[in-house]
Design a protein around this motif. Structure first.
Motif: not given
Ligand code: GDP
Ligand code: ZN
Length: 346
Positions: A52-53, A65, A63, A38, A91, A36, A84, A56
């Motif tokens: 992490v948006r 953290t 979204e 981030g 996650t 993923l 990145d 995705v």
């Protein structure tokens, strides 16, 4: 060479050849196609805070953290704020979750910290910045032109746009200072917190839109005041007191990325970082970052180091054609050249 424990990875572990049937380790490694993406916003003692948006990889989680550790398979590659990365494992971003960073994207730019007594190596402290915001007070404390010049060279050398922010304009008129920097064509913003407003803050916001901007400035120049004005929920400690806890400012020197309201860009604060390393800057090219002095090198002997008796720059400065700050700029240049050639640190 002394290697710390954390620098070892599994390639350091010998696989006994006598163990028949054991496959090479690399074949055990998954390709992590499902990692993923981030963005690293904080680093603290081997734990990475990664944004992490939402949405995705087709996932429905919002979204968040995610706290992550570095996977051993990354080997010795360091991960810093601004990187990145690709994540696997948990996650979800829930409080006890720990993900693993298994991928590190190539960097578009880097800033290195200056080497110091405790660590003689210049280390990358920020990845992928677009802009270097050099914060200097007009008074209290007095501006330090040599430090500003050094930061400008670091910005140009790293391919970043420099932006000068001159704080505390209520304490001193910026005209004289700006006259000195005019020949350099460095963009600048003047700020002041006097009265009930924050003069210059909106102009600064405009310059940060859609970019990753690293802020640097020595203690007391008003950098935390600026960052709090830009990112109110950041609660950066001002004047050595944390505005939320009332306790002393933390002394951590790691960078942290703070998002501007409305997702307009990123501010990377670098507490405790006074300047940026230049060891990787080619000595022959330092002069190119002094556009006010460079035309004067036409009178230099071939192969001039610009730090020798025959150098044409002294006459150039005396002629006034380098502008009012010519003499101080030439001193800056020579200090940088000497620092780089190992004669003296700035
Ligand atoms: P930092 O060490 O660079 O983060 O600086 P701080 O943000 O902690 O500010 C240092 C001191 O300068 C604090 O007492 C601030 O209130 C003060 N300060 C910040 N901006 C201004 C300004 O524009 N004018 C004046 N007079 N004081 C300021
Ligand atoms: Zn010269």
């Amino acid at each position: 060479m002394i290697r710390r424990g954390s620098d070892f990875d599994e390639s350091d572990v010998r696989i006994r050849p006598s163990r028949r049937g054991s496959r090479p380790r690399s074949k055990d490694r998954p390709s992590h196609d499902d990692a993923l993406p981030g963005f690293v916003i904080g680093v603290d003692r081997g734990r990475y805070t990664v944004l992490v948006r939402a949405g995705v990889g087709g996932r429905t989680l919002p979204e968040r953290t995610v706290i992550a550790m570095r996977a051993r398979e990354l080997g010795r590659k360091g991960i810093v704020v601004g990187d990145d990365v690709g994540l696997v494992g948990d996650t979800s971003g829930s409080p006890d979750a720990l993900a693993r960073i298994v991928k590190l994207s190539p960097r578009r730019s880097v800033l290195r910290r200056t080497a110091d007594d405790t660590d003689p190596v210049e280390r990358v402290i920020v990845a992928n910045p677009d802009q270097l915001v050099i914060v200097s007070a007009l008074a209290n404390p007095e501006p330090r032109p040599r430090l500003i010049d050094r930061c400008l060279v670091a910005a140009y050398a790293a391919g970043l746009d420099p932006l000068l922010v001159l704080t505390k304009a209520d304490l001193r008129d910026p005209t004289d200072f700006l006259a000195n920097y005019a020949p350099l064509n460095v963009p600048f913003i003047v700020t002041s917190t006097a009265g009930d407003g924050f003069d210059g803050l909106e102009a600064l916001q405009d310059k940060l839109i859609g970019r990753v901007s690293v802020f640097v400035g020595h203690s007391g120049v008003g950098k935390s005041t600026l960052v709090n004005g830009l990112v109110p929920e950041a609660h950066r400690a001002i004047g050595n007191v944390n505005v939320v806890t009332g306790r002393g400012r933390h002394t951590s020197s790691s960078a942290v990325a703070l998002r501007l309201p409305g997702d307009q860009g990123w501010v990377i604060d670098t507490p405790g970082v006074r300047s940026f390393g230049l060891a990787h800057v080619d000595l022959d090219h330092v002069i190119e970052h002094f556009p006010d002095l460079e035309p004067g090198t036409e009178q230099c002997p071939r192969g001039c180091s610009h730090d020798e008796e025959e150098c044409g720059l002294d006459a150039w400065v005396e002629s006034g054609r380098a502008g009012p700050a010519g003499a101080s700029r030439l001193e800056s240049l020579r200090r940088l050249l000497r620092a780089r050639s190992g004669e003296a640190a700035d």
